[in-house]
Scaffold this motif. Structure first.
Motif, PDB file in Angstrom:
ATOM      1  N   ARG A   1       0.850  -1.190   0.000  1.00 45.78           N
ATOM      2  CA  ARG A   1       0.000   0.000   0.000  1.00 45.78           C
ATOM      3  C   ARG A   1       0.890   1.246   0.000  1.00 45.78           C
ATOM      4  NH1 ARG A   1      -3.548   2.564   4.795  1.00 45.78           N
ATOM      5  NH2 ARG A   1      -4.896   3.905   3.562  1.00 45.78           N
ATOM      6  N   TRP A   2       0.528   2.206  -0.859  1.00 44.30           N
ATOM      7  CA  TRP A   2       1.273   3.448  -0.968  1.00 44.30           C
ATOM      8  C   TRP A   2       0.326   4.627  -0.824  1.00 44.30           C
ATOM      9  CZ3 TRP A   2       6.643   3.758  -2.023  1.00 44.30           C
ATOM     10  CH2 TRP A   2       7.259   2.512  -2.221  1.00 44.30           C
ATOM     11  N   ALA A   3       0.882   5.779  -0.502  1.00 46.75           N
ATOM     12  CA  ALA A   3       0.084   7.006  -0.402  1.00 46.75           C
ATOM     13  C   ALA A   3       0.979   8.184  -0.753  1.00 46.75           C
ATOM     14  CB  ALA A   3      -0.486   7.175   1.001  1.00 46.75           C
TER      15      ALA A   3
ATOM     16  N   THR B   1      -3.276  -1.969  -2.197  1.00 44.77           N
ATOM     17  CA  THR B   1      -1.991  -2.029  -2.887  1.00 44.77           C
ATOM     18  C   THR B   1      -1.957  -1.020  -4.022  1.00 44.77           C
ATOM     19  OG1 THR B   1      -2.685  -3.677  -4.526  1.00 44.77           O
ATOM     20  CG2 THR B   1      -1.807  -4.517  -2.403  1.00 44.77           C
ATOM     21  N   ALA B   2      -0.751  -0.713  -4.481  1.00 46.22           N
ATOM     22  CA  ALA B   2      -0.614   0.165  -5.638  1.00 46.22           C
ATOM     23  C   ALA B   2      -1.215  -0.485  -6.870  1.00 46.22           C
ATOM     24  CB  ALA B   2       0.856   0.494  -5.865  1.00 46.22           C
ATOM     25  N   ALA B   3      -1.038  -1.785  -7.005  1.00 43.35           N
ATOM     26  CA  ALA B   3      -1.600  -2.497  -8.145  1.00 43.35           C
ATOM     27  C   ALA B   3      -3.118  -2.380  -8.172  1.00 43.35           C
ATOM     28  CB  ALA B   3      -1.185  -3.962  -8.108  1.00 43.35           C
ATOM     29  N   ALA B   4      -3.728  -2.434  -7.001  1.00 46.06           N
ATOM     30  CA  ALA B   4      -5.185  -2.306  -6.928  1.00 46.06           C
ATOM     31  C   ALA B   4      -5.628  -0.897  -7.325  1.00 46.06           C
ATOM     32  CB  ALA B   4      -5.662  -2.627  -5.515  1.00 46.06           C
ATOM     33  N   ALA B   5      -4.851   0.102  -6.933  1.00 48.72           N
ATOM     34  CA  ALA B   5      -5.186   1.475  -7.311  1.00 48.72           C
ATOM     35  C   ALA B   5      -5.127   1.641  -8.822  1.00 48.72           C
ATOM     36  CB  ALA B   5      -4.230   2.450  -6.632  1.00 48.72           C
ATOM     37  N   VAL B   6      -4.151   1.013  -9.468  1.00 47.60           N
ATOM     38  CA  VAL B   6      -4.032   1.072 -10.922  1.00 47.60           C
ATOM     39  C   VAL B   6      -5.177   0.314 -11.580  1.00 47.60           C
ATOM     40  CG1 VAL B   6      -2.634   0.347 -12.887  1.00 47.60           C
ATOM     41  CG2 VAL B   6      -1.546   1.446 -10.915  1.00 47.60           C
ATOM     42  N   ALA B   7      -5.483  -0.860 -11.054  1.00 50.53           N
ATOM     43  CA  ALA B   7      -6.553  -1.669 -11.635  1.00 50.53           C
ATOM     44  C   ALA B   7      -7.899  -0.957 -11.556  1.00 50.53           C
ATOM     45  CB  ALA B   7      -6.630  -3.017 -10.919  1.00 50.53           C
TER      46      ALA B   7
END
Length: 527
Positions: free
Chosen positions: A15-17, A61-67
């Motif tokens: 997870r990123w912010a 996760t960052a991947a989830a934010a992109v998806a």
């Protein structure tokens, strides 16, 4: 001042912010991201990427934010996020933890739900990275049309100065009685904060001669507008260095135009080298951190760049080089002080080998040699930067304080914001530029025709070649302009020389005398 910590490797499964000290400012092409701690600026040239960055903390996760924005361009978006992580613009957070809270003194959000610089990294979907050979870049074309607000601007707080440098761009010396009051200056800060201006470059004159200097700087920082100020060092005492160190976002650059007193004092005044070094010692003793040593490059100090770089290294400082322009008192000394053609090429090579040396895009005319120097490589006058002078007049370029480029005054209705958005002069500068006399030159896309200020004050048309064109086109253009047709900035606020404590100013008439290699600046006469 804070020192940058270790940046974790980007992992799309974490997870990123957005970093709590990073501000986003919307622009038509996407957004600008600016880090108030490490001073990094990124151009987010994709609205999709902006959406991902804004929503990062809402996803596991960052991947989830992109998806969440769709499967298209997944690789490019993750690559852009990786670069943002390298710049510490986004930070890893615990999977179930809260988003990082803003640290004390964090900038206030800018309008539009975001917080709110000049050269920076370009990030987006397929946009060119820094150092790309694509010329002109799409980003540069967009910036040429102007931004919603300046990235930064120069603000000359006062014309008062205890020196009389022969190349002073504002011909400073005496304080103007029409100078903005403390209340008016605060109103300007309010305008800049509302527009999302990241920081101001404060100068003069000598800004420390203004009695309310610290009050104004403190107010700007409180409003989320960072301050980078230039000083000759003569008034930067140990106590003031300690006070600056305690402030949240203040950068200091000490002006020094030679690695030795012999070279520096010939243009800045007898004793000015000693005063600048004393100021650096005071900053170092106070633990200020990496201040900047600011050098105007001349034919007399260009051979000392290695020594100046070594001096910066001793102090843990950053070296910043600026181009000499024929502005202010520099109009009289430019022909004798500007680097030779051979020195220009040596300077280009030197800068190419040292991308960490700051230039503020001063030398984009050198990019005609071949590979572009780091930065935007364009004239930002009225597009991404401008100047406010001590009496509130606003000019497109910090180096052209002339009615031809005056947009108005901050005391006018609507204040600074109205001038930036509606000025006819700024609007004209944002229109697509003609290559003019440079249209047949294959290097035009690299240098953009050079510096507007250098052309204006030497009488060359704005669509003509830079007077220091590295391909040789400037010399005949310069020779074709009769002396009487060259605009002159006039006496400005220059004053007669007088003796003072610590630093003796150079007599103003010295600017008109020939300077022999190795000569010393004459002592100022009493009075």
């Amino acid at each position: 001042m804070r020192q940058p910590g270790a940046v974790p490797r980007f992992d799309a499964g974490r997870r990123w912010a957005r970093h709590p000290r990073v501000a986003l400012r919307p622009e038509p092409f996407g957004a600008l991201a600016y880090h108030y701690d490490n001073r990094r600026l990124a151009f987010l040239t994709s609205p999709v990427l902006v959406e991902v960055v804004r929503s990062l903390g809402e996803h596991p996760t960052a991947a989830a934010a992109v998806a969440a924005v769709g499967p298209a361009n997944e690789a490019q978006l993750l690559g852009a996020l990786s670069r943002l992580a390298e710049m510490d613009l986004i930070v890893a957070v615990e999977p179930e933890g809260p988003e990082p809270a803003p640290s004390p003194g964090a900038p206030a959000p800018a309008p539009g739900g975001t917080g709110s610089g000049s050269n920076g990294d370009r990030l987006g979907l397929g946009s060119p990275r820094r150092g790309s050979k694509e010329r002109p870049t799409r980003l540069r074309t967009r910036l040429a049309g102007g931004l919603g607000a300046p990235i930064c601007l120069t603000w000359e707080l006062t014309y008062a100065c205890n020196l009389a440098c022969v190349h002073c761009l504002s011909s400073s010396g005496t304080r103007d009685p029409r100078e903005l009051t403390a209340g008016e200056a605060r109103s300007v800060v309010d305008d800049l904060a509302a527009m999302g201006v990241f920081y101001v470059n404060v100068g003069g004159g000598e800004p420390l001669l203004r009695p309310d200097f610290f009050d104004l700087v403190g107010y700007a920082v409180e409003r989320g507008v960072g301050v980078k100020f230039s000083t000759n060092g003569s008034r930067l005492t140990a106590a003031r260095a300690a006070r600056l160190t305690a402030m949240d976002y203040v950068d200091v650059q000490v002006s020094l135009d030679g690695a030795t007193a012999e070279v520096n004092d010939r243009v800045r005044g007898v004793g000015s080298y000693r005063a600048a070094r004393r100021a650096m010692d005071n900053l170092a003793s106070a633990g200020f951190g990496p201040f900047k040593i600011s050098v105007v490059v001349t034919r007399h100090n260009v051979g000392q760049l290695d020594e100046l770089e070594a001096l910066a290294r001793v102090y843990g400082a950053q070296l910043r080089l600026t181009r000499l322009r024929p502005s202010g008192r520099g109009a009289d000394s430019w022909h004798r002080l500007r680097p030779t053609a051979e020195q220009q090429r040596d300077l280009y090579r030197w800068l190419r080998e040292r991308p960490e040396v700051l230039t503020g895009d001063s030398f984009f005319h050198l990019s005609a040699f071949g590979e572009a120097l780091p930065g935007l490589n364009m004239c930002g006058a009225g597009r991404v930067v401008c100047l406010i002078d001590p009496v509130g007049d606003v000019y497109a370029c910090p180096f052209v304080i002339h009615d031809e480029f005056r947009a108005g005054n901050v005391r006018d209705a609507g204040g600074f914001a109205a001038l930036w958005r509606n000025s006819a002069r700024f609007g004209a500068l944002r229109e697509p530029a003609s290559a003019g006399a440079c249209s047949s030159c294959g290097a035009y896309d690299a240098c953009g025709g050079g510096c507007m200020a250098a052309k204006f004050y030497t009488g060359i048309p704005l669509d003509g070649p830079d007077p220091e064109c590295v391909l040789g086109h400037g010399a005949p253009a310069l020779a074709a302009v009769p002396e009487r047709q060259r605009p002159h900035p006039g006496p400005g606020h220059s004053k007669a020389a007088r003796r003072g404590p610590g630093v003796r100013p150079v007599p103003v008439h010295f600017a008109r005398l020939p300077v022999a290699e190795g000569a010393s600046v004459p002592e100022a006469s009493g009075g």
